[in-house]
Every structure is written in structure tokens, then in C-alpha cells.
Design a protein around this motif. Structure first.
Motif, short mmCIF file in Angstrom:
data_model
loop_
_atom_site.label_atom_id
_atom_site.label_comp_id
_atom_site.label_asym_id
_atom_site.label_seq_id
_atom_site.Cartn_x
_atom_site.Cartn_y
_atom_site.Cartn_z
N LYS A 110 0.85 -1.19 0.00
CA LYS A 110 0.00 0.00 0.00
C LYS A 110 0.88 1.24 0.00
O LYS A 110 1.94 1.26 0.61
CB LYS A 110 -0.90 0.04 1.25
CG LYS A 110 -1.83 -1.14 1.39
CD LYS A 110 -2.92 -1.07 0.37
CE LYS A 110 -3.90 -2.21 0.56
NZ LYS A 110 -4.80 -2.36 -0.54
N ALA A 111 0.44 2.27 -0.68
CA ALA A 111 1.11 3.57 -0.66
C ALA A 111 0.38 4.45 0.36
O ALA A 111 -0.84 4.60 0.28
CB ALA A 111 1.09 4.21 -2.03
N GLN A 112 1.12 4.97 1.30
CA GLN A 112 0.54 5.81 2.35
C GLN A 112 1.17 7.20 2.31
O GLN A 112 2.39 7.33 2.21
CB GLN A 112 0.81 5.20 3.73
CG GLN A 112 0.17 3.86 3.97
CD GLN A 112 -1.32 3.97 4.21
OE1 GLN A 112 -1.79 4.91 4.85
NE2 GLN A 112 -2.07 3.02 3.69
N LEU A 113 0.33 8.20 2.39
CA LEU A 113 0.78 9.58 2.49
C LEU A 113 0.67 9.97 3.96
O LEU A 113 -0.41 9.84 4.56
CB LEU A 113 -0.10 10.49 1.63
CG LEU A 113 0.19 11.98 1.70
CD1 LEU A 113 1.59 12.28 1.16
CD2 LEU A 113 -0.85 12.75 0.90
N VAL A 114 1.77 10.41 4.54
CA VAL A 114 1.77 10.83 5.94
C VAL A 114 1.66 12.35 5.98
O VAL A 114 2.49 13.07 5.41
CB VAL A 114 3.05 10.37 6.68
CG1 VAL A 114 3.03 10.85 8.13
CG2 VAL A 114 3.19 8.86 6.60
N ASP A 156 0.33 16.30 10.46
CA ASP A 156 -0.22 16.04 11.79
C ASP A 156 -0.11 14.56 12.19
O ASP A 156 -0.58 14.16 13.25
CB ASP A 156 -1.68 16.50 11.88
CG ASP A 156 -2.62 15.70 11.00
OD1 ASP A 156 -2.16 14.77 10.30
OD2 ASP A 156 -3.83 16.02 11.01
N GLY A 157 0.53 13.76 11.34
CA GLY A 157 0.73 12.36 11.65
C GLY A 157 -0.33 11.41 11.11
O GLY A 157 -0.15 10.20 11.16
N THR A 158 -1.42 11.95 10.62
CA THR A 158 -2.44 11.08 10.05
C THR A 158 -1.95 10.54 8.71
O THR A 158 -1.05 11.12 8.08
CB THR A 158 -3.78 11.81 9.86
OG1 THR A 158 -3.58 12.93 8.98
CG2 THR A 158 -4.35 12.29 11.18
N THR A 159 -2.54 9.43 8.28
CA THR A 159 -2.13 8.84 7.01
C THR A 159 -3.33 8.74 6.08
O THR A 159 -4.48 8.70 6.52
CB THR A 159 -1.53 7.44 7.20
OG1 THR A 159 -2.48 6.59 7.81
CG2 THR A 159 -0.27 7.49 8.04
N GLN A 160 -3.02 8.69 4.81
CA GLN A 160 -4.05 8.56 3.79
C GLN A 160 -3.56 7.52 2.78
O GLN A 160 -2.41 7.58 2.32
CB GLN A 160 -4.26 9.91 3.12
CG GLN A 160 -5.38 9.95 2.12
CD GLN A 160 -5.57 11.36 1.56
OE1 GLN A 160 -4.77 12.26 1.77
NE2 GLN A 160 -6.65 11.53 0.82
#
Length: 68
Positions: free
Chosen positions: A31-35, A38-42
Motif C-alpha cells: 500500500k502507498a501511504q501519504l503521511v 499532523d501524523g495522520t495517514t491517507q
């Protein structure tokens, strides 16, 4: 100045890398995650996959034009 053969070689390398990433992200194991700051991921896997598929098409077309 680069020769058409040099550009074809480069485009084929780019196409192979895009194909590798399509394979990597399409089987669901990676999976590709954008951090965010504020520390949340998408999860951006679908966007990365779509972009790499477009790259495969673009580099394939470029090589085709250069070889004609």
C-alpha cells in the motif's frame, strides 16, 4: 544531444520501472501511504497505481513513435 536509440533505451527503462510498480501495488500486498504533517495517514495506492499505468502507456507510445 541524445540519439533516438538512447531515448528509446531510457523510455524502455522507465516503462519497466512503471510496470514493476504496477505489479507491486496491484496485487494488494503493498500500500502507498501519504503521511500528513499532523501524523495522520491517507491511502493513496489507487492514485499511484493509476499514475504508473498511465506511465506505462506513455512510455510505450513514446517508444513506438521513436521506432517508426
Amino acid at each position: 544531444m541524445k540519439s533516438p536509440e538512447d531515448v528509446i533505451e531510457w523510455a524502455n527503462e522507465q516503462r519497466e520501472e512503471a510496470l514493476r510498480q504496477v505489479d507491486l501495488f496491484s496485487n494488494g500486498g503493498v500500500k502507498a501511504q501519504l503521511v500528513m504533517p499532523d501524523g495522520t495517514t491517507q491511502d493513496i495506492t489507487a492514485g499511484v497505481l493509476s499514475h504508473q499505468k498511465a506511465n506505462v502507456d506513455a512510455f510505450t507510445s513514446l517508444v513506438s513513435v521513436l521506432k517508426s
